[in-house]
Design a protein around this motif. Structure first.
Motif, short mmCIF file in Angstrom:
data_model
loop_
_atom_site.label_atom_id
_atom_site.label_comp_id
_atom_site.label_asym_id
_atom_site.label_seq_id
_atom_site.Cartn_x
_atom_site.Cartn_y
_atom_site.Cartn_z
N GLY A 134 0.84 -1.19 0.00
CA GLY A 134 0.00 0.00 0.00
C GLY A 134 0.87 1.23 0.00
O GLY A 134 1.86 1.31 0.74
N THR A 135 0.51 2.19 -0.84
CA THR A 135 1.21 3.47 -0.86
C THR A 135 0.22 4.56 -0.49
O THR A 135 -0.97 4.47 -0.79
N TYR A 136 0.74 5.60 0.15
CA TYR A 136 -0.08 6.66 0.74
C TYR A 136 0.50 8.01 0.32
O TYR A 136 1.42 8.52 0.94
N PRO A 137 -0.05 8.60 -0.76
CA PRO A 137 0.54 9.82 -1.31
C PRO A 137 0.50 11.02 -0.37
O PRO A 137 1.32 11.92 -0.51
N ALA A 138 -0.42 11.07 0.59
CA ALA A 138 -0.56 12.25 1.44
C ALA A 138 0.10 12.10 2.81
O ALA A 138 0.11 13.05 3.58
N ASP A 139 0.64 10.91 3.11
CA ASP A 139 1.20 10.65 4.44
C ASP A 139 2.53 9.92 4.35
O ASP A 139 2.78 9.20 3.37
N ASP A 140 3.35 10.05 5.39
CA ASP A 140 4.66 9.39 5.44
C ASP A 140 4.51 7.98 5.99
O ASP A 140 4.87 7.67 7.12
N ILE A 141 3.94 7.10 5.16
CA ILE A 141 3.72 5.72 5.55
C ILE A 141 3.65 4.86 4.30
O ILE A 141 3.21 5.32 3.23
N LYS A 156 8.24 6.26 4.62
CA LYS A 156 8.63 6.17 3.21
C LYS A 156 10.13 5.97 3.03
O LYS A 156 10.56 5.42 2.02
N ASP A 157 10.94 6.35 4.03
CA ASP A 157 12.38 6.11 3.93
C ASP A 157 12.77 4.70 4.41
O ASP A 157 13.94 4.35 4.45
N GLY A 158 11.76 3.89 4.77
CA GLY A 158 12.01 2.52 5.18
C GLY A 158 12.13 2.28 6.67
O GLY A 158 12.16 1.13 7.12
N THR A 159 12.23 3.33 7.47
CA THR A 159 12.35 3.13 8.91
C THR A 159 11.00 2.68 9.48
O THR A 159 9.95 3.17 9.07
#
Length: 161
Positions: A134-141, A156-159
């Protein structure tokens, strides 16, 4: 299969299915955004493995999910009552009872939001494709469906969260 060997019901009253005890799998700060959402996992009542069906209620101000898209999963919603706003990354539309919307895998990002003062009730149906993300264009997740069927969330940076 004989009736005495069958443990799963043949039919249920949808509104009588207990709601999920946990309103969301999202980590904070996203979890609390889902507190006005109540899902009844109808498909699980029958042991469905290939797709899920939820009877979902959004109280005023509620969100169906974060704005998202799936890499492999198709999704479908059918509005039973209320007037949610379908938000996508290509526009918005007000939905009314009897309307439906479908979201092919890797298509538009989408979510329902209840901007009214009345509850919204809808059916949501989605498949359970292995390897889905799942990708979330409006949030950092970001999310990845694990082998055990649970979602694993990272920034989004994998952490990890």
């Amino acid at each position: 299969m004989s009736a005495e060997k069958r443990e799963l019901p043949l039919a249920v009253e949808a509104a009588a299915v207990p709601p999920r005890t946990k309103p969301s799998n999202y980590p904070e700060p996203f979890y609390s955004r889902m507190l006005k959402r109540e899902k009844r996992a109808l498909g699980d009542q029958f042991g469905l493995k290939n797709f899920g069906v939820n009877l979902t209620r959004l109280r005023p101000g509620g969100e169906s999910a974060l704005l998202h898209r799936h890499s492999k999963q198709d999704e479908f919603v059918y509005i039973i009552e209320g007037q949610p706003t379908l938000i996508t990354d290509v526009g918005e539309i007000e939905l009314t009872p009897g309307m439906c919307a479908g979201f092919p895998a890797a298509g538009v990002a989408h979510q329902l939001v209840n901007r009214t003062d009345r509850d919204v009730v809808y059916l949501e149906i989605g498949d359970r494709s292995p390897g889905d993300t799942g990708t979330y264009p409006a949030d950092d997740i970001e999310a990845r469906l694990g082998a055990d069927g649970r979602w694993l969330f990272t920034r989004k940076d994998g952490t990890p969260y």
